[in-house]
Design an enzyme around this catalytic site. Structure first.
Site, mmCIF file in Angstrom:
data_model
loop_
_atom_site.group_PDB
_atom_site.id
_atom_site.type_symbol
_atom_site.label_atom_id
_atom_site.label_comp_id
_atom_site.label_asym_id
_atom_site.label_seq_id
_atom_site.Cartn_x
_atom_site.Cartn_y
_atom_site.Cartn_z
ATOM 1 N N SER A 16 0.828 -1.200 0.000
ATOM 2 C CA SER A 16 0.000 0.000 0.000
ATOM 3 C C SER A 16 0.874 1.266 0.000
ATOM 4 O O SER A 16 1.676 1.445 -0.895
ATOM 5 C CB SER A 16 -0.963 -0.045 1.192
ATOM 6 O OG SER A 16 -2.063 0.810 1.017
ATOM 7 N N ASP A 34 -9.905 -5.013 -5.759
ATOM 8 C CA ASP A 34 -9.364 -4.164 -4.697
ATOM 9 C C ASP A 34 -10.136 -2.847 -4.701
ATOM 10 O O ASP A 34 -10.023 -2.054 -5.639
ATOM 11 C CB ASP A 34 -7.873 -3.911 -4.939
ATOM 12 C CG ASP A 34 -7.201 -3.135 -3.812
ATOM 13 O OD1 ASP A 34 -7.916 -2.601 -2.938
ATOM 14 O OD2 ASP A 34 -5.959 -3.067 -3.800
ATOM 15 N N HIS A 59 -7.467 -5.787 -0.419
ATOM 16 C CA HIS A 59 -6.241 -5.005 -0.528
ATOM 17 C C HIS A 59 -5.034 -5.688 0.129
ATOM 18 O O HIS A 59 -3.952 -5.128 0.149
ATOM 19 C CB HIS A 59 -6.500 -3.641 0.147
ATOM 20 C CG HIS A 59 -5.470 -2.602 -0.094
ATOM 21 N ND1 HIS A 59 -5.095 -2.174 -1.356
ATOM 22 C CD2 HIS A 59 -4.715 -1.878 0.775
ATOM 23 C CE1 HIS A 59 -4.178 -1.226 -1.241
ATOM 24 N NE2 HIS A 59 -3.921 -1.041 0.041
#
Length: 277
Positions: free
Chosen positions: A102, A223, A252
């Protein structure tokens, strides 16, 4: 094997070096996480790599009092990238395989531009240079979505922290949802709000063309945080060698929901590195 560390920054960031492989891999967690979110894949990776795990300054795993996180300093990824570089230099690491989940994907990109010799490969897991939609860019969120997100974090943090994981992780995977819930709830609410604004209002599209370290983008098929349009954009803009690995899972966090598929990526990466010698 775990190497005992007695150094300033690495100790403050709970850094651990595990395994005894010839290559070093650095695992960097994302927003609201801590190093526990790598637990499902760590035992396998440490059979092949010397693996470094740590907690970012915002993490609830940082020992109290948390004197590391200053919202004014960490209002951009630049300070995080400096921490990453300092940590790697303190541990005498170089030519590493960096796995950034991320927000850490973009942090790793920035750090690789500043100190390319520290990195051999960048594995960008659910990374995004910008989350906000614009006229010519699909980031996944409109401003009203983000304003609602910030409002929820500010007004009812612990309720939000209970709910949010089931939005970004397959809600049927109760174990993985619980892991992220526990990590989020360890983070201080005021840090959560500051960090959410830093992450979701960020725009690092302009740095992508400066990334020359070989990259692998890891993306799930569903996602809600990072749409496939972002993957295509990054693939277009990054100038270095780039590959895309799609994992057929919801959410995610492929390292939680599909650990076996996630680990297969590193087998292919290792074979690619060997064949290029």
């Amino acid at each position: 094997m775990e190497i005992k560390l007695d150094k300033t920054l690495s100790t403050a960031m709970n850094a651990r070096i595990i395994g005894s492989g010839k290559e070093t891999m650095v695992l960097a967690h994302g927003f609201g996480g801590d190093q526990s979110l790598w637990d499902k894949i760590l035992p396998t990776l440490t059979q092949t790599y010397q693996v470094v795990v740590f907690d970012w300054s915002f993490s609830g795993a940082i020992k109290e009092p948390n004197n590391l996180y200053d919202p004014a300093i960490y209002s951009s990824y630049d300070a995080f990238s400096d921490d990453l570089i300092s940590l790697m230099e303190e541990l005498n690491l170089y030519s590493t395989v960096f796995v950034g989940h991320s927000m850490s994907g973009m942090i790793g990109c920035i750090a690789s531009i500043k100190k390319p010799h520290l990195f051999k490969n960048l594995i960008l897991v659910g990374a995004s240079p910008r989350y906000l939609n614009s006229e010519c860019y699909e980031g996944g969120f409109d401003m009203k979505d983000l304003e609602q997100l910030f409002s929820s974090i500010e007004s009812t943090y612990y309720e939000w922290a209970s709910f949010f994981p089931s939005v970004v992780i397959d809600k049927n995977d109760l174990e993985s949802v619980k892991m992220f819930q526990e990590s989020l709830k360890r983070m201080k609410p005021e840090i959560g709000l500051s960090l959410a604004k830093t992450v979701f209002l960020s725009d690092y599209r302009d740095i992508l063309e400066k990334v020359v370290i070989p990259c692998t983008i890891v993306q799930t098929t569903k996602d809600l945080v990072v749409p496939l349009a972002v993957v295509e954009y990054m693939k277009r803009m990054i100038k270095g060698n780039i590959a895309v690995e799609m994992i057929d899972t919801v959410g995610h966090f492929p390292q939680l929901t599909s650990p076996l598929q996630f680990l297969e990526i590193f087998d292919r990466l290792e074979n690619t590195n060997v064949s290029s010698l």
